[in-house]
Design a protein around this motif. Sequence first.
Motif, short mmCIF file in Angstrom:
data_model
loop_
_atom_site.label_atom_id
_atom_site.label_comp_id
_atom_site.label_asym_id
_atom_site.label_seq_id
_atom_site.Cartn_x
_atom_site.Cartn_y
_atom_site.Cartn_z
N ALA A 1 -47.58 77.16 -2.28
CA ALA A 1 -45.27 76.18 -2.24
C ALA A 1 -45.20 76.72 -1.05
O ALA A 1 -44.61 75.79 -0.32
N LYS A 2 -45.28 77.45 -0.25
CA LYS A 2 -44.98 77.36 1.27
C LYS A 2 -45.63 76.11 2.45
O LYS A 2 -44.99 75.71 3.04
N THR A 3 -46.89 75.87 1.57
CA THR A 3 -46.86 74.85 2.28
C THR A 3 -46.90 73.65 1.90
O THR A 3 -46.21 72.88 3.22
N PHE A 4 -46.36 73.29 0.40
CA PHE A 4 -45.92 72.80 0.21
C PHE A 4 -44.31 71.93 0.57
O PHE A 4 -43.95 71.36 1.43
N ALA A 5 -43.57 72.97 0.86
CA ALA A 5 -42.45 73.26 1.05
C ALA A 5 -41.86 72.57 2.99
O ALA A 5 -40.90 72.55 2.82
N THR A 6 -43.13 72.57 3.31
CA THR A 6 -42.95 72.51 5.09
C THR A 6 -43.45 71.26 5.32
O THR A 6 -43.77 70.57 6.25
N GLY A 7 -44.35 70.92 3.83
CA GLY A 7 -45.12 69.40 4.24
C GLY A 7 -46.01 68.76 3.24
O GLY A 7 -44.81 68.54 1.80
N ASP A 8 -46.70 68.32 2.84
CA ASP A 8 -47.25 67.75 2.12
C ASP A 8 -48.21 68.82 0.80
O ASP A 8 -48.89 69.63 1.69
N ALA A 9 -48.34 68.76 -0.48
CA ALA A 9 -48.88 69.76 -1.39
C ALA A 9 -50.74 69.68 -0.60
O ALA A 9 -51.51 68.73 -0.18
N PRO A 10 -50.68 71.19 -0.85
CA PRO A 10 -52.63 70.81 0.00
C PRO A 10 -53.52 70.44 -1.78
O PRO A 10 -53.59 71.18 -2.58
N ALA A 11 -54.61 69.93 -1.44
CA ALA A 11 -55.51 69.89 -1.94
C ALA A 11 -55.68 71.51 -2.92
O ALA A 11 -55.63 72.54 -1.91
N PRO A 12 -56.13 70.58 -3.97
CA PRO A 12 -55.96 69.91 -5.16
C PRO A 12 -54.78 69.65 -5.86
O PRO A 12 -54.22 68.99 -6.62
N TRP A 13 -54.31 70.59 -5.05
CA TRP A 13 -52.19 70.20 -5.90
C TRP A 13 -51.87 68.71 -5.94
O TRP A 13 -52.03 68.26 -4.66
N HIS A 14 -51.03 68.93 -7.00
CA HIS A 14 -50.07 67.63 -6.91
C HIS A 14 -48.69 68.50 -7.10
O HIS A 14 -48.15 69.15 -8.16
N CYS A 15 -48.05 67.88 -6.82
CA CYS A 15 -46.45 68.99 -7.07
C CYS A 15 -45.14 68.33 -6.71
O CYS A 15 -45.15 66.62 -6.03
N LEU A 16 -44.13 68.18 -7.33
CA LEU A 16 -43.15 67.82 -7.48
C LEU A 16 -41.48 67.77 -7.34
O LEU A 16 -41.99 69.65 -7.50
N THR A 17 -41.40 67.76 -7.10
CA THR A 17 -39.57 68.18 -6.14
C THR A 17 -38.39 67.20 -7.31
O THR A 17 -38.81 66.43 -7.96
N GLY A 18 -37.11 68.15 -7.25
CA GLY A 18 -36.21 67.75 -7.66
C GLY A 18 -36.47 66.96 -9.48
O GLY A 18 -36.16 65.91 -9.61
N THR A 19 -36.81 67.72 -10.25
CA THR A 19 -37.14 67.12 -11.67
C THR A 19 -36.13 67.59 -12.45
O THR A 19 -36.20 66.59 -13.42
N GLY A 20 -35.01 67.97 -12.36
CA GLY A 20 -34.33 68.49 -13.28
C GLY A 20 -34.34 68.86 -14.16
O GLY A 20 -33.26 69.50 -14.54
N GLN A 21 -35.12 69.63 -14.14
CA GLN A 21 -35.82 70.64 -15.13
C GLN A 21 -34.88 72.22 -15.00
O GLN A 21 -35.27 72.02 -13.49
N THR A 22 -35.15 73.00 -15.89
CA THR A 22 -35.23 74.29 -15.54
C THR A 22 -36.45 75.62 -15.77
O THR A 22 -36.94 74.93 -16.76
N TYR A 23 -36.63 76.34 -14.79
CA TYR A 23 -37.13 77.54 -15.77
C TYR A 23 -36.52 78.91 -15.77
O TYR A 23 -35.87 79.68 -14.40
#
Length: 115
Positions: free
Chosen positions: A60-82
């Motif tokens: 999460a920290k890596t993706f927050a500062t750039g690209d998702a680390p392999a093998p992760w596929h990440c999305l932002t702004g989905t409009g969903q809640t958890y």
Amino acid sequence: MLHRRSVLAGIVAALAVAVVPAAAGHAATRTCSTFSGAGGDVLRVYALRGVSCAKAVTAAKTFATGDAPAPWHCLTGTGQTYRGKAIAMACGYGSRGPVRQRKHAFVAVQEHTSG
């Protein structure tokens, strides 16, 4: 004799319910640590399945500062809640379909904002 059968059926049904495990999706969820994201927002990471808190927070920290680390596929702004909070990012790998439903998955929600 009929009464014995109904009592036996009740006992068997109770044992079957007791042996069945809880739903795997929610039972496996772990609340991980928080970190400061872009703009000073504080993000809370939840490991949904197939990932340790340490790996989920690092990814999460890596993706927050750039690209998702392999093998992760990440999305932002989905409009969903958890758990009632806006999802800042959702990441997963290991199967096809929505990232939150994959074999290995975590989400990061906005714990609170800087403003």
